[in-house]
Write a protein that holds these residues in place. Structure first.
Motif, PDB file in Angstrom:
ATOM      1  N   GLY A 110       0.806  -1.208   0.000  1.00  0.00           N
ATOM      2  CA  GLY A 110       0.000   0.000   0.000  1.00  0.00           C
ATOM      3  C   GLY A 110       0.838   1.255   0.000  1.00  0.00           C
ATOM      4  O   GLY A 110       0.539   2.220  -0.716  1.00  0.00           O
ATOM      5  N   ALA A 111       1.889   1.278   0.805  1.00  0.00           N
ATOM      6  CA  ALA A 111       2.751   2.457   0.842  1.00  0.00           C
ATOM      7  C   ALA A 111       3.376   2.728  -0.525  1.00  0.00           C
ATOM      8  O   ALA A 111       3.495   3.886  -0.949  1.00  0.00           O
ATOM      9  CB  ALA A 111       3.840   2.274   1.898  1.00  0.00           C
ATOM     10  N   GLU A 112       3.758   1.668  -1.239  1.00  0.00           N
ATOM     11  CA  GLU A 112       4.302   1.855  -2.585  1.00  0.00           C
ATOM     12  C   GLU A 112       3.260   2.447  -3.521  1.00  0.00           C
ATOM     13  O   GLU A 112       3.587   3.275  -4.385  1.00  0.00           O
ATOM     14  CB  GLU A 112       4.775   0.519  -3.148  1.00  0.00           C
ATOM     15  CG  GLU A 112       6.077   0.009  -2.589  1.00  0.00           C
ATOM     16  CD  GLU A 112       6.447  -1.327  -3.215  1.00  0.00           C
ATOM     17  OE1 GLU A 112       7.402  -1.359  -4.002  1.00  0.00           O
ATOM     18  OE2 GLU A 112       5.758  -2.324  -2.928  1.00  0.00           O
ATOM     19  N   PHE A 145      -3.456   8.424   7.560  1.00  0.00           N
ATOM     20  CA  PHE A 145      -2.477   7.343   7.558  1.00  0.00           C
ATOM     21  C   PHE A 145      -2.416   6.771   6.151  1.00  0.00           C
ATOM     22  O   PHE A 145      -3.397   6.240   5.641  1.00  0.00           O
ATOM     23  CB  PHE A 145      -2.814   6.231   8.546  1.00  0.00           C
ATOM     24  CG  PHE A 145      -1.774   5.153   8.561  1.00  0.00           C
ATOM     25  CD1 PHE A 145      -0.627   5.294   9.329  1.00  0.00           C
ATOM     26  CD2 PHE A 145      -1.901   4.023   7.775  1.00  0.00           C
ATOM     27  CE1 PHE A 145       0.364   4.325   9.321  1.00  0.00           C
ATOM     28  CE2 PHE A 145      -0.917   3.042   7.759  1.00  0.00           C
ATOM     29  CZ  PHE A 145       0.217   3.193   8.532  1.00  0.00           C
ATOM     30  N   HIS A 146      -1.236   6.893   5.527  1.00  0.00           N
ATOM     31  CA  HIS A 146      -1.048   6.404   4.161  1.00  0.00           C
ATOM     32  C   HIS A 146       0.142   5.462   4.031  1.00  0.00           C
ATOM     33  O   HIS A 146       0.449   5.017   2.927  1.00  0.00           O
ATOM     34  CB  HIS A 146      -0.862   7.578   3.194  1.00  0.00           C
ATOM     35  CG  HIS A 146      -2.034   8.507   3.117  1.00  0.00           C
ATOM     36  ND1 HIS A 146      -3.181   8.206   2.430  1.00  0.00           N
ATOM     37  CD2 HIS A 146      -2.238   9.730   3.666  1.00  0.00           C
ATOM     38  CE1 HIS A 146      -4.042   9.215   2.531  1.00  0.00           C
ATOM     39  NE2 HIS A 146      -3.504  10.142   3.290  1.00  0.00           N
ATOM     40  N   GLY A 147       0.827   5.171   5.142  1.00  0.00           N
ATOM     41  CA  GLY A 147       1.982   4.289   5.060  1.00  0.00           C
ATOM     42  C   GLY A 147       3.105   4.766   5.957  1.00  0.00           C
ATOM     43  O   GLY A 147       2.935   5.700   6.751  1.00  0.00           O
ATOM     44  N   ARG A 148       4.289   4.149   5.788  1.00  0.00           N
ATOM     45  CA  ARG A 148       5.392   4.398   6.718  1.00  0.00           C
ATOM     46  C   ARG A 148       6.677   4.878   6.052  1.00  0.00           C
ATOM     47  O   ARG A 148       7.707   4.952   6.714  1.00  0.00           O
ATOM     48  CB  ARG A 148       5.707   3.099   7.477  1.00  0.00           C
ATOM     49  CG  ARG A 148       4.547   2.521   8.271  1.00  0.00           C
ATOM     50  CD  ARG A 148       4.306   3.263   9.550  1.00  0.00           C
ATOM     51  NE  ARG A 148       3.361   2.561  10.412  1.00  0.00           N
ATOM     52  CZ  ARG A 148       2.984   2.989  11.614  1.00  0.00           C
ATOM     53  NH1 ARG A 148       3.459   4.117  12.089  1.00  0.00           N
ATOM     54  NH2 ARG A 148       2.127   2.297  12.333  1.00  0.00           N
ATOM     55  N   THR A 149       6.652   5.163   4.747  1.00  0.00           N
ATOM     56  CA  THR A 149       7.883   5.617   4.096  1.00  0.00           C
ATOM     57  C   THR A 149       8.224   7.026   4.558  1.00  0.00           C
ATOM     58  O   THR A 149       7.394   7.743   5.126  1.00  0.00           O
ATOM     59  CB  THR A 149       7.723   5.611   2.573  1.00  0.00           C
ATOM     60  OG1 THR A 149       6.736   6.579   2.209  1.00  0.00           O
ATOM     61  CG2 THR A 149       7.326   4.236   2.057  1.00  0.00           C
ATOM     62  N   SER A 156       2.440  13.120   8.073  1.00  0.00           N
ATOM     63  CA  SER A 156       1.669  12.551   9.170  1.00  0.00           C
ATOM     64  C   SER A 156       1.740  13.486  10.369  1.00  0.00           C
ATOM     65  O   SER A 156       2.787  14.062  10.658  1.00  0.00           O
ATOM     66  CB  SER A 156       2.232  11.181   9.554  1.00  0.00           C
ATOM     67  OG  SER A 156       1.633  10.713  10.753  1.00  0.00           O
ATOM     68  N   ASP A 157       0.607  13.635  11.070  1.00  0.00           N
ATOM     69  CA  ASP A 157       0.635  14.420  12.311  1.00  0.00           C
ATOM     70  C   ASP A 157       0.569  13.528  13.543  1.00  0.00           C
ATOM     71  O   ASP A 157       0.345  14.003  14.653  1.00  0.00           O
ATOM     72  CB  ASP A 157      -0.482  15.467  12.334  1.00  0.00           C
ATOM     73  CG  ASP A 157      -1.870  14.877  12.117  1.00  0.00           C
ATOM     74  OD1 ASP A 157      -2.013  13.636  12.164  1.00  0.00           O
ATOM     75  OD2 ASP A 157      -2.818  15.657  11.905  1.00  0.00           O
TER      76      ASP A 157
END
Length: 404
Positions: A110-112, A145-149, A156-157
């Motif tokens: 998803g992050a990609e 929240f859209h991922g961790r990259t 992100s807040d």
């Protein structure tokens, strides 16, 4: 290699000793699963009330998905995109037909997919809209929240996701989620896209005000701005429709998909949308060794086939109505709020009662697996194969857990 004990404590000790401590899982070690149920290494059986954060929409080990994976594994696993394979084009065609889009960009996680959509939106802004180079802006929502990259956590807040990972990627403008006036005020000639979740998952299954996304769509049309919908958690029947955005009768220019697209078997993600937008990518400008590899495409095609008939959308809609009815009975009796759509709910626990972790543990003790987010909220997302009776049993267990 040393022999490994096969009890819960020994497995958890191994995890803690050798694995990075970037998760805080419940002390359950799952070894088998089928449908809506999982079994741990000690033989205890649990109802899965989380579905891998919507990656397991079709339940564990769905026979059609396993058959697709096994059949492809017996023939061909990987070619890379240096060559064609006999699954890729058919997967793109089928997914585009299902989603009513024109072009598919395949990735893995998803992050990609979100990273890819960001790149495409910026490239489109420079090459098509005419934004000055390195000036493109993307409007995002607070609580996202859209991922961790690194790029994604830049906007992100959530301090847990954001802090101490800088320097951060610029070019993102944050507005309150659901505030149309704030979106309007944030749009400038440099705005490339508005990127938002139709329902915010990690934030606690937050549903925006009715008409919000219709208003965002109108603003995007008026200002030549792309609407990018992150449907990685909310899409593929989770909310009772194919896309959560469909509840607002709104179409995005690009959608990001993942999680359930891989059927809970392998990571599969995609950006789907307008051909004139995704078409800005030319050979060599973006890629992934495993993106669109044959096993992913075979499983993805089987997922599309499951969704084509609408059965899972209908199950989510009908059973979701029952789930929300049962959960709302608990407001004022241990819960203070219930939100969501379809078989997806966020429930806020009364601060005078327990923390989310305490309720999750009490549910585990009663044979139901769920997980907290933001201290006092539970995210509930059972597999879409769950039955009405199983939902009733889980909510009964939640009632007990709130007062245990």
């Amino acid at each position: 290699m040393a022999a490994t004990a096969h009890d819960t404590a020994s497995f958890i000790t191994l995890d803690e000793q050798w694995g990075a401590h970037n998760y805080h899982p419940l002390p359950v070690v799952i070894s088998e699963a089928e449908g809506a149920w999982v079994t741990d290494v000690d033989g205890n059986r649990y109802l899965d009330f989380l579905s891998g954060y919507s990656a397991l929409n079709f339940g564990h080990r769905h026979p059609a998905l396993l058959d697709a994976a096994r059949s492809q594994l017996d023939r061909l696993t990987l070619t890379s995109r240096a060559f064609h394979n006999d699954q890729f084009g058919a997967f793109c065609r089928d997914l585009a037909a299902l989603t009513g889009t024109e072009m598919v960009l395949t990735m893995n996680t998803g992050a990609e997919a979100v990273e890819s959509a960001i790149k495409v939106a910026r490239k489109w802004a420079y090459e098509v809209k005419g934004v000055e180079f390195d000036r493109a802006e993307i409007i995002v929502a607070a609580g996202n929240f859209h991922g961790r990259t690194t790029t994604i956590v830049s906007f992100s807040d959530d301090p847990v996701a954001h802090d101490n990972y800088g320097p951060f990627t610029p070019g993102f403008i944050t507005v309150p989620y659901g505030d149309l006036d704030a979106v309007r005020a944030a749009i400038t000639p440099n705005t490339a896209a508005v990127l938002m979740e139709p329902i915010q998952g990690e934030a606690g299954v937050i549903v925006p005000p009715a008409g919000f996304f219709a208003g965002v769509r109108a603003l995007c049309d008026e200002n030549d701005v792309l609407l990018v919908a992150d449907e990685i958690q909310s899409g593929l029947a989770r909310t009772g429709k194919l896309f959560a955005l469909d509840h607002e009768n709104v179409r995005a220019d690009l959608y990001t998909l993942g999680k359930a697209l891989g059927g809970g078997i392998i990571p599969v993600s995609a950006v789907v949308g307008r051909a004139d937008v995704l078409g800005v990518l030319k050979p060599g400008q973006h890629g992934s060794t495993f993106g669109g590899y044959p096993v992913a495409c075979a499983v993805g095609r089987a997922v599309v086939e499951l969704l084509e008939g609408g059965e899972f959308q209908e199950r989510s809609r009908d059973l979701g109505e029952h789930l929300h009815g049962r959960l709302n009975e608990l407001v004022g009796k241990g819960l203070v709020a219930v939100r969501g759509r379809g078989l997806w709910a966020g429930v806020d626990i009364d601060p005078a009662a327990k923390t989310g972790r305490e309720v999750s543990m009490a549910l585990r003790d009663r044979g139901v697996l769920c997980k907290e987010t933001h201290e006092r909220t539970l995210r509930i997302a059972p597999p879409l194969v769950i039955t009405r009776e199983e939902i009733d049993g889980a909510v009964d267990s939640l009632t007990e857990a709130l007062h245990a």
